[in-house]
Structure formats: structure tokens, C-alpha cells
Design a protein around this motif. Structure first.
Motif, PDB file in Angstrom:
ATOM      1  N   SER A  36      26.860 -40.747  10.413  1.00 21.36           N
ATOM      2  CA  SER A  36      25.438 -40.998  10.186  1.00 21.36           C
ATOM      3  C   SER A  36      24.570 -40.476  11.325  1.00 21.36           C
ATOM      4  N   LEU A  37      23.789 -39.431  10.994  1.00 23.02           N
ATOM      5  CA  LEU A  37      22.766 -38.945  11.915  1.00 23.02           C
ATOM      6  C   LEU A  37      21.416 -39.326  11.319  1.00 23.02           C
ATOM      7  N   GLY A  38      21.438 -40.461  10.614  1.00 22.07           N
ATOM      8  CA  GLY A  38      20.268 -40.894   9.856  1.00 22.07           C
ATOM      9  C   GLY A  38      19.349 -41.820  10.637  1.00 22.07           C
ATOM     10  N   VAL A  39      19.850 -42.974  11.034  1.00 24.41           N
ATOM     11  CA  VAL A  39      18.940 -43.979  11.597  1.00 24.41           C
ATOM     12  C   VAL A  39      18.623 -43.758  13.070  1.00 24.41           C
ATOM     13  N   GLY A  40      17.445 -44.219  13.474  1.00 24.51           N
ATOM     14  CA  GLY A  40      16.999 -44.073  14.866  1.00 24.51           C
ATOM     15  C   GLY A  40      17.396 -45.282  15.678  1.00 24.51           C
ATOM     16  N   ASP A  41      18.684 -45.537  15.770  1.00 26.68           N
ATOM     17  CA  ASP A  41      19.156 -46.715  16.503  1.00 26.68           C
ATOM     18  C   ASP A  41      20.206 -46.265  17.511  1.00 26.68           C
ATOM     19  N   PRO A  42      19.916 -46.413  18.818  1.00 24.11           N
ATOM     20  CA  PRO A  42      20.849 -45.930  19.845  1.00 24.11           C
ATOM     21  C   PRO A  42      22.255 -46.486  19.656  1.00 24.11           C
ATOM     22  N   ASP A  43      23.265 -45.630  19.861  1.00 25.87           N
ATOM     23  CA  ASP A  43      24.666 -46.046  19.704  1.00 25.87           C
ATOM     24  C   ASP A  43      25.227 -46.693  20.954  1.00 25.87           C
ATOM     25  N   LEU A  44      24.570 -46.463  22.104  1.00 27.97           N
ATOM     26  CA  LEU A  44      25.136 -46.941  23.368  1.00 27.97           C
ATOM     27  C   LEU A  44      24.749 -48.393  23.628  1.00 27.97           C
ATOM     28  N   PRO A  45      25.599 -49.130  24.382  1.00 30.07           N
ATOM     29  CA  PRO A  45      25.292 -50.542  24.621  1.00 30.07           C
ATOM     30  C   PRO A  45      24.186 -50.733  25.663  1.00 30.07           C
ATOM     31  N   THR A  46      23.608 -51.914  25.663  1.00 29.99           N
ATOM     32  CA  THR A  46      22.637 -52.305  26.692  1.00 29.99           C
ATOM     33  C   THR A  46      23.355 -52.315  28.051  1.00 29.99           C
ATOM     34  N   PRO A  47      22.740 -51.781  29.114  1.00 28.42           N
ATOM     35  CA  PRO A  47      23.393 -51.785  30.434  1.00 28.42           C
ATOM     36  C   PRO A  47      23.823 -53.193  30.878  1.00 28.42           C
ATOM     37  N   GLY A  48      24.987 -53.246  31.548  1.00 27.53           N
ATOM     38  CA  GLY A  48      25.649 -54.509  31.902  1.00 27.53           C
ATOM     39  C   GLY A  48      24.804 -55.480  32.707  1.00 27.53           C
ATOM     40  N   HIS A  49      24.003 -54.983  33.659  1.00 30.27           N
ATOM     41  CA  HIS A  49      23.251 -55.911  34.510  1.00 30.27           C
ATOM     42  C   HIS A  49      22.197 -56.668  33.697  1.00 30.27           C
ATOM     43  N   ILE A  50      21.709 -56.058  32.619  1.00 31.14           N
ATOM     44  CA  ILE A  50      20.719 -56.721  31.759  1.00 31.14           C
ATOM     45  C   ILE A  50      21.405 -57.850  30.977  1.00 31.14           C
ATOM     46  N   TYR A 242      16.258 -48.869  26.980  1.00 34.57           N
ATOM     47  CA  TYR A 242      17.387 -49.622  27.536  1.00 34.57           C
ATOM     48  C   TYR A 242      18.431 -49.975  26.467  1.00 34.57           C
ATOM     49  N   ASN A 243      18.422 -49.248  25.336  1.00 37.77           N
ATOM     50  CA  ASN A 243      19.355 -49.557  24.237  1.00 37.77           C
ATOM     51  C   ASN A 243      19.284 -51.033  23.861  1.00 37.77           C
ATOM     52  N   MET A 244      18.080 -51.510  23.620  1.00 37.57           N
ATOM     53  CA  MET A 244      17.878 -52.930  23.338  1.00 37.57           C
ATOM     54  C   MET A 244      17.219 -53.168  21.978  1.00 37.57           C
ATOM     55  N   THR A 245      17.524 -52.312  20.992  1.00 43.98           N
ATOM     56  CA  THR A 245      16.859 -52.478  19.686  1.00 43.98           C
ATOM     57  C   THR A 245      17.117 -53.850  19.062  1.00 43.98           C
ATOM     58  N   GLY A 246      18.306 -54.411  19.299  1.00 42.82           N
ATOM     59  CA  GLY A 246      18.635 -55.704  18.694  1.00 42.82           C
ATOM     60  C   GLY A 246      17.983 -56.897  19.383  1.00 42.82           C
ATOM     61  N   TRP A 247      17.449 -56.709  20.583  1.00 43.61           N
ATOM     62  CA  TRP A 247      16.945 -57.834  21.371  1.00 43.61           C
ATOM     63  C   TRP A 247      15.533 -58.242  20.958  1.00 43.61           C
ATOM     64  N   ARG A 248      14.803 -57.354  20.376  1.00 45.21           N
ATOM     65  CA  ARG A 248      13.437 -57.571  19.886  1.00 45.21           C
ATOM     66  C   ARG A 248      12.451 -57.954  20.996  1.00 45.21           C
ATOM     67  N   ILE A 249      12.151 -56.991  21.836  1.00 44.30           N
ATOM     68  CA  ILE A 249      11.099 -57.220  22.828  1.00 44.30           C
ATOM     69  C   ILE A 249      10.366 -55.911  23.149  1.00 44.30           C
ATOM     70  N   GLY A 250       9.060 -56.015  23.185  1.00 43.43           N
ATOM     71  CA  GLY A 250       8.200 -54.898  23.543  1.00 43.43           C
ATOM     72  C   GLY A 250       6.878 -55.460  24.030  1.00 43.43           C
ATOM     73  N   VAL A 371      25.016 -40.351  17.855  1.00 44.37           N
ATOM     74  CA  VAL A 371      26.486 -40.449  17.868  1.00 44.37           C
ATOM     75  C   VAL A 371      26.972 -39.600  19.047  1.00 44.37           C
ATOM     76  N   ASN A 372      28.217 -39.806  19.482  1.00 43.50           N
ATOM     77  CA  ASN A 372      28.683 -39.082  20.662  1.00 43.50           C
ATOM     78  C   ASN A 372      28.913 -37.593  20.361  1.00 43.50           C
ATOM     79  N   GLU A 373      29.120 -36.802  21.424  1.00 46.13           N
ATOM     80  CA  GLU A 373      29.190 -35.341  21.278  1.00 46.13           C
ATOM     81  C   GLU A 373      30.324 -34.909  20.348  1.00 46.13           C
ATOM     82  N   GLU A 374      31.410 -35.647  20.402  1.00 44.50           N
ATOM     83  CA  GLU A 374      32.561 -35.292  19.565  1.00 44.50           C
ATOM     84  C   GLU A 374      32.207 -35.417  18.082  1.00 44.50           C
TER      85      GLU A 374
END
Ligand SMILES: *Cc1c(COP(=O)(O)O)cnc(C)c1O
Length: 388
Positions: A36-50, A242-250, A371-374
Motif C-alpha cells: 500500500s502506497l495509498g494512505v498518508g500514514d507514516p510507517d515508522l514508530p514514534t521516537p522512544g524518548h517520547i 514525530y510519527n504520532m498520527t495515532g496520538w491525536r495532538i496538534g 513503506v521501506n525502500e525494499e
């Protein structure tokens, strides 16, 4: 009993991705490996310190009660200092910043604060659908501003009819742009400020992608331009940076009276953001920004792969300087739906048809670099084998 829906629901434009969703389910049922190269939702996780900050904040009973509606003072201060460092824009955290449950929520509710039935809202086409939907919910009338390739996907202000300029209460803009990935210059924003002053409407700039940029070309904030905070507000979000689409804050920031009006709508609809999430957002905005630089390097690598692919396919496109989208012309004069449909059924790769973002998106398609380069290379090599 037949449940009758309100006119405002019936007035919504048809959901143009329904056909794609149906085809995707069909292809998946055949056992095809879908990319899926469809949705605008980052695949990478939120950084650990957050995440660590969130874990600690959840334990604090103070955060278990209703949050402060307009955002914790410390959150609004973090936004203000981030804006000063990143854009050189000075914001009063008490009067010029309000937290949002994701910028989508704020964008959708904003017309309720400014638009009376019959008022006009200027919306980009192609564009993020929420601008027109929020307008329709408020009883407003949408006037579409075409974003054309020959104008660098910026709206042509001179082409807006006089009557619409006069009736306009709001103008929505979004740079770096979804779906076209175009960026705006400060000169363009300066023209918008003059135009808005002359016709007396509020500019609502959606800046969700300012941190996802390439080749060290950092895009400007609308609020950087002289006079902008006198005519406009800017929506921003932690989602993409910050790859935080699921957190709901802006948040939304800028013109103090406009911010106060949006805040009044919100205090009557929601009760703010879970304060633990606000703590995590403070961590994101005030800590070392190296993870964001790393994110840019990752997307830039993917952007380069997409550039090679589209060049090889001889498709017309402008290599993106920002956002994680690539916007390109379909081959051989195919419609968006024809091209995306064939790619999906024959390769299992999901692309987004350009017409789903408005009629001026017809003849284009959007690739999300999420999605990743591969996987991206795999998707591209499958599409390259098709004959048009
Ligand atoms: C992703 C996106 C947003 C951010 O939405 P959130 O509600 O903050 O997650 C805003 N505008 C556009 C154009 C987007 O693509």
C-alpha cells in the motif's frame, strides 16, 4: 423506522476511494501480497524518548482528570518556543496558541467559528478533503481554487472571481502540499496577505508537512511573512513530524481573536487532549530534533527511488522538495481510476487516484512514501513490467 439523514450529510461529496477499497479487498482475497502506497500514514514508530515520557505521564493522577481545554500552559509554551526556533515567529502562548485533537479536528471545526450560511470558503483543488467538508458542515459554500501544474500547484489569486472574493470568509491553503507535494515561496504568501487584507477574509494555512523536507530546503511558515498574523492562522501537528498520527495532538496558532473564536467552538464540543499526551508532545517539541533529521533522511532516500522509477517510466512529475508524497501524471492519457485500477488488479500495489482529491486531480496519481525502500523497490519493479 427509516432514519433520515440531515441535509449536511447528503451534501457531502461522494467518497471517491470506495471503488479502490473494494478492489483492494478483492485482490487481497486472491492472496496477492498487497503493497500500500495509498494512505498518508507514516510507517515508522514514534521516537522512544517520547514514548518513555508518555509512560511516566500516564502514572500521574493529575492527568487523569479533565484536561485544560485550550491546552496546558506548558504545551502552548513548547509550541511557542518551537515556532521561535524553527521559523523566528513570536507567539504569545496564552493568546495565540490553542491545542487541537489533531489538526484535522481543528480544520473541520474552524468554519463553525467564522462561516454563516451562504458565506464562501476558498478551498484548493486538488486538496485535503476536510477543508470543503468543514465548510459544508457549517452551511458555507465552497469555491474551489484549481492548483495547476503550470502555476507550480499554487492557486492563481487573479483567477478568483470578484464576487467570490467579496463573499469569502476563509481561504484554506496547505504548503508543503498534500497531494501535490508542492511548496510555496514567501513571495506567494506575501501576495496572499495583501489579498486577504483587501478582501477581508481569514487565511487558514495547514502546515502539517513543514518538517518533512529534502536537500536542506526548509519550507517557510505562513506566519513568517510580514502582516500574516494579522490575517491568518496556521494549523500544525505532531502527526507527521514525530510519527504520532495515532496520538491525536496538534495546534492552531496566529491571529489572537481568531484563535479565541476557534477555542470557543472547541470548549463547547470537546474537553481537550489527555494531558499525558500533551506531556509527550512537550517532550517531542523541546528535546533534541535529531530524530526528525533522521526521518527526513529516510524519506529522502525513498523520494530518490520514486524519482528514478518515474523517470524510467517516462511519467511527468516534479520531484518533491517536501512532504512524503509524489504526484505524477498517468501514462498514455489514462484517467486516474483506469491507471490506479490496473496497477492494483495486476500488481497488488495500491496508489491513490488523483481525482479523489478533486476534479483538478484527474489524470494524476499519488504515491505515499510510507513503506521501506525494499518494499518500495518491489512495488516499482512490479509496475514497471506493465505495458501501457
Ligand atoms: C496528515 C495531514 C494533516 C494532519 O492531520 P492530524 O489530524 O494532525 O493527524 C493535516 N493536513 C493534511 C493536509 C494532512 O495530510
Amino acid at each position: 423506522m427509516k432514519i433520515e439523514q440531515a441535509h449536511r450529510l447528503k451534501a457531502l461529496p461522494p467518497y471517491l476511494f470506495a471503488e479502490i477499497d473494494r478492489m483492494k479487498a478483492e485482490v487481497a482475497a486472491r492472496g496477492v501480497d498487497i503493497i500500500s502506497l495509498g494512505v498518508g500514514d507514516p510507517d515508522l514508530p514514534t521516537p522512544g524518548h517520547i514514548i518513555e515520557r508518555m509512560k511516566r505521564a500516564v502514572e500521574n493522577p493529575r492527568h487523569h482528570q479533565y484536561p485544560s481545554y485550550e491546552g496546558m500552559p506548558a504545551f502552548r509554551e513548547a509550541v511557542s518556543s518551537w515556532y521561535r526556533q524553527r521559523f523566528g515567529v513570536i507567539l504569545d502562548p496564552a493568546r495565540e496558541v490553542v491545542s487541537l485533537i489533531g489538526s484535522k479536528e481543528g480544520i473541520a471545526h474552524t468554519p463553525l467559528a467564522f462561516v454563516n450560511p451562504g458565506d464562501v470558503v476558498l478551498c484548493p483543488d486538488p486538496g485535503y478533503p476536510v477543508y470543503s467538508i468543514g465548510t459544508i458542515f457549517a452551511g458555507g459554500e465552497v469555491h474551489l481554487m484549481p492548483l495547476l501544474e503550470e502555476n507550480g500547484f499554487l492557486p492563481d489569486l487573479d483567477a478568483i472571481p470578484e464576487e467570490m472574493r467579496k463573499r469569502a470568509r476563509l481561504m484554506f491553503l496547505n504548503y508543503p502540499n498534500n497531494p501535490t507535494s508542492a511548496t510555496a515561496t514567501k513571495e506567494f504568501f506575501e501576495q496572499v496577505v495583501q489579498f486577504a487584507k483587501r478582501y477581508n477574509f481569514l487565511v487558514c494555512h495547514d502546515a502539517a508537512y513543514t518538517e518533512v523536507y529534502f536537500d536542506d530546503k526548509a519550507p517557510p511558515s505562513f506566519l513568517e511573512v510580514p502582516g500574516a498574523s494579522d490575517v491568518g492562522v496556521e494549523f500544525h501537528s505532531l502527526s507527521k513530524t514525530y510519527n504520532m498520527t495515532g496520538w491525536r495532538i496538534g495546534w492552531v496558532c496566529g491571529h489572537a481573536d481568531a484563535i479565541s473564536a476557534i477555542g470557543r467552538i472547541k470548549t463547547n464540543i470537546d474537553s481537550g487532549i489527555f494531558q499525558a499526551v500533551q506531556e509527550a508532545a512537550i517532550e517531542a517539541l523541546t528535546s533534541d530534533q535529531e530524530p526528525v533529521a533522521e526521518l527526513r533522511r529516510i524519506y529522502q532516500g525513498r523520494r530518490d527511488l520514486a524519482r528514478e522509477f518515474l523517470t524510467k517510466m517516462k511519467l511527468r512529475f516534479t520531484p518533491p522538495e517536501a512532504s512524503f508524497y509524489v504526484w505524477a501524471r498517468t501514462p498514455s492519457g489514462l484517467s486516474s481510476a483506469q491507471f490506479v485500477g490496473r496497477v492494483l488488479t495486476e500488481t497488488g500495489v495500491v496508489l491513490t487516484p488523483g481525482n479523489g482529491f478533486g476534479k483538478y486531480g484527474e489524470g494524476y496519481f499519488r504515491i505515499s512514501l510510507t513503506v521501506n525502500e525494499e518494499r518500495l523497490s518491489e512495488a516499482f519493479s512490479r509496475i514497471e513490467k506493465l505495458k501501457w
